[in-house]
Design a protein around this motif. Structure first.
Motif, short mmCIF file in Angstrom:
data_model
loop_
_atom_site.label_atom_id
_atom_site.label_comp_id
_atom_site.label_asym_id
_atom_site.label_seq_id
_atom_site.Cartn_x
_atom_site.Cartn_y
_atom_site.Cartn_z
N TYR A 1 -4.83 51.48 26.72
CA TYR A 1 -4.46 52.41 27.79
C TYR A 1 -5.73 53.12 28.25
O TYR A 1 -6.52 53.57 27.43
N SER A 2 -5.89 53.23 29.55
CA SER A 2 -6.99 54.00 30.11
C SER A 2 -6.41 55.03 31.07
O SER A 2 -5.65 54.68 31.97
N VAL A 3 -6.75 56.29 30.85
CA VAL A 3 -6.21 57.38 31.67
C VAL A 3 -7.40 58.18 32.22
O VAL A 3 -8.31 58.54 31.48
N VAL A 4 -7.38 58.45 33.51
CA VAL A 4 -8.49 59.11 34.18
C VAL A 4 -8.08 60.48 34.71
O VAL A 4 -7.09 60.60 35.43
N ARG A 5 -8.82 61.49 34.30
CA ARG A 5 -8.70 62.86 34.82
C ARG A 5 -7.25 63.37 34.77
O ARG A 5 -6.69 63.82 35.77
N ARG A 6 -6.68 63.34 33.58
CA ARG A 6 -5.37 63.95 33.36
C ARG A 6 -5.55 65.46 33.28
O ARG A 6 -6.38 65.96 32.53
N THR A 7 -4.78 66.21 34.07
CA THR A 7 -4.94 67.67 34.16
C THR A 7 -3.74 68.39 33.56
O THR A 7 -2.59 68.04 33.84
N SER A 8 -3.99 69.40 32.74
CA SER A 8 -2.95 70.28 32.22
C SER A 8 -3.24 71.70 32.69
O SER A 8 -4.37 72.18 32.60
N THR A 9 -2.22 72.36 33.22
CA THR A 9 -2.34 73.74 33.67
C THR A 9 -1.35 74.61 32.91
O THR A 9 -0.58 74.12 32.08
N GLN A 10 -1.33 75.89 33.22
CA GLN A 10 -0.42 76.81 32.53
C GLN A 10 1.04 76.47 32.79
O GLN A 10 1.93 76.91 32.06
N HIS A 11 1.31 75.67 33.81
CA HIS A 11 2.69 75.30 34.12
C HIS A 11 3.15 74.08 33.34
O HIS A 11 4.32 73.70 33.41
N ASP A 12 2.23 73.43 32.62
CA ASP A 12 2.60 72.25 31.83
C ASP A 12 2.96 72.68 30.41
O ASP A 12 2.53 73.70 29.91
N SER A 13 3.74 71.83 29.74
CA SER A 13 4.11 72.10 28.35
C SER A 13 3.19 71.28 27.43
O SER A 13 3.59 70.29 26.84
N PHE A 14 1.93 71.68 27.36
CA PHE A 14 0.96 70.97 26.54
C PHE A 14 1.30 71.16 25.06
O PHE A 14 1.50 72.27 24.60
N LYS A 15 1.40 70.03 24.33
CA LYS A 15 1.79 70.07 22.92
C LYS A 15 0.58 70.36 22.03
O LYS A 15 -0.33 69.55 21.94
N GLU A 16 0.59 71.50 21.39
CA GLU A 16 -0.52 71.87 20.50
C GLU A 16 -0.13 71.58 19.05
O GLU A 16 -0.18 72.44 18.19
N THR A 17 0.28 70.33 18.78
CA THR A 17 0.69 69.97 17.43
C THR A 17 -0.34 69.06 16.78
O THR A 17 -1.10 68.39 17.46
N PHE A 18 -0.35 69.04 15.44
CA PHE A 18 -1.09 68.01 14.74
C PHE A 18 -0.42 66.68 15.07
O PHE A 18 0.81 66.57 15.09
N HIS A 19 -1.21 65.68 15.35
CA HIS A 19 -0.63 64.37 15.62
C HIS A 19 -1.64 63.28 15.28
O HIS A 19 -2.82 63.54 15.06
N ALA A 20 -1.16 62.07 15.24
CA ALA A 20 -2.00 60.90 14.98
C ALA A 20 -1.43 59.75 15.78
O ALA A 20 -0.30 59.80 16.24
N HIS A 21 -2.23 58.71 15.96
CA HIS A 21 -1.74 57.55 16.70
C HIS A 21 -2.34 56.28 16.13
O HIS A 21 -3.33 56.30 15.39
N GLN A 22 -1.70 55.18 16.49
CA GLN A 22 -2.04 53.89 15.91
C GLN A 22 -3.47 53.45 16.21
O GLN A 22 -4.14 52.88 15.37
N GLY A 23 -3.95 53.68 17.43
CA GLY A 23 -5.22 53.12 17.85
C GLY A 23 -6.40 54.07 17.77
O GLY A 23 -6.30 55.19 17.28
N MET A 24 -7.53 53.59 18.26
CA MET A 24 -8.76 54.36 18.38
C MET A 24 -8.78 55.02 19.75
O MET A 24 -8.49 54.38 20.76
N GLU A 25 -9.14 56.30 19.80
CA GLU A 25 -9.16 57.03 21.07
C GLU A 25 -10.54 57.64 21.31
O GLU A 25 -11.14 58.25 20.42
N LEU A 26 -11.03 57.48 22.53
CA LEU A 26 -12.21 58.19 23.02
C LEU A 26 -11.74 59.08 24.16
O LEU A 26 -11.21 58.59 25.16
N GLN A 27 -11.91 60.39 24.01
CA GLN A 27 -11.44 61.33 25.03
C GLN A 27 -12.62 62.17 25.52
O GLN A 27 -13.32 62.81 24.73
N TYR A 28 -12.83 62.16 26.84
CA TYR A 28 -13.90 62.94 27.45
C TYR A 28 -13.28 64.13 28.18
O TYR A 28 -12.34 63.98 28.99
N ILE A 29 -13.81 65.32 27.92
CA ILE A 29 -13.30 66.54 28.54
C ILE A 29 -14.15 66.87 29.76
O ILE A 29 -15.33 67.23 29.64
N HIS A 30 -13.56 66.74 30.95
CA HIS A 30 -14.27 67.05 32.19
C HIS A 30 -14.35 68.56 32.38
O HIS A 30 -15.36 69.10 32.82
#
Length: 292
Positions: free
Chosen positions: A15-44
């Motif tokens: 999966y490739s995701v570009v410039r996903r934005t979260s604002t105060q109106h979103d329900s961003f999940k601040e939980t501990f989590h893990a996933h099956q694959g390797m992830e590289l995440q860049y914070i713009h």
């Protein structure tokens, strides 16, 4: 099992995701989590904290985060009227793309270290938007690669090769590695550490609760609240992960593997494995051998 395997990497190994934005109106999940694959995440754009491996790190604009398969982490960005959280990321299943790298021994070795080894740091910074790695990461665009499409898998493998070439020198640059601060171990992490020691055994909630000096009800409630998934689902994911490893590196029978990961009933093991991976243990092993 929402926060353990949010993406179906068996059907779509990249999966490739570009410039996903979260604002105060979103329900961003601040939980501990893990996933099956390797992830590289860049914070713009954004700032906050990353909790990972019993450590706390500051994150901000220009930070690259590296999350290995099934590595528990928690992102806590500051999101309010003045602060947004904008990131791009690529998430992929290493086993699907590993065969494409075998003709490149140095890069293949780096790939294995990145996905399975011990990294000096889970974050790298500062990286400007014009850095070649960021250009490659965002240049691939929004994508979901179908496991059954050989051309798309090859394109994705070429993309990962380019990404790895730019990432390798960054991981050896001490100027981009932050100071890591130790932090107290969260109760949920203690539970996961207990599971790591006992997942091959019959699970007894009372034993876990007794070791943490908590009631069984509170253990279950706190784990669900902290991670977004249940203890039973997390335990199942850990067992299936180890079963996948044994199916690819050992000659043990399906029955023996089920017993070694705490799922002694063969029919239940096969049914649980298929629910998680979309195929039986035998089919998984045959597919792996075909790729290899």
């Amino acid at each position: 099992m929402k926060h353990i395997e949010l993406f179906d990497l068996n059907k779509f190994p990249l999966y490739s995701v570009v410039r996903r934005t979260s604002t105060q109106h979103d329900s961003f999940k601040e939980t501990f989590h893990a996933h099956q694959g390797m992830e590289l995440q860049y914070i713009h754009e954004g700032k906050g904290q990353l909790l990972i491996d019993q450590r706390s790190l500051d994150i901000g604009s220009g930070t690259l985060c590296l999350f290995q398969p099934y590595q528990l982490h928690r992102l806590q960005p500051v999101i309010d009227v003045n602060n947004h959280y904008i990131r791009s990321f690529v998430l992929f299943e290493p086993s699907v793309f590993e065969p494409y790298l075998r003709s490149l021994p140095l890069l293949h070795s780096f790939f294995q270290q990145l996905c399975q080894g011990s990294l000096q740091s889970p974050v790298i910074y500062p990286l400007r938007e014009e850095h070649d790695l960021v250009k490659v990461l965002t240049g691939y665009g929004e994508s979901r690669v179908d496991a059954n499409s050989e051309p798309y898998r090859e394109d994705a493998a070429s993309f990962l090769v380019s990404l790895l070439r730019h990432l390798r020198p960054l991981l050896s640059d001490p100027g981009r590695i932050p100071v890591l601060n130790q932090r107290p171990v969260h109760r949920a992490e203690q539970m996961m550490q207990w599971i790591e020691r006992h997942y091959t055994e019959v699970f007894r909630l009372e034993s876990l609760a007794a070791e943490l000096h908590m009631s069984p009800y509170y253990v279950s409630h706190l784990f669900q609240e902290t991670t977004g998934t249940s203890l039973s689902e997390y335990l199942k994911a850990r067992r299936i992960r180890q079963a996948c490893v044994l199916l690819t590196i050992s000659d043990k029978s399906v029955t023996e593997i089920g017993e070694s990961v705490g799922l002694g009933n063969t029919s239940y093991f096969c049914r649980t494995f298929k629910e998680s991976k979309g195929q039986t243990p035998h089919q998984y092993r045959l597919q792996w051998k075909k790729k290899s």
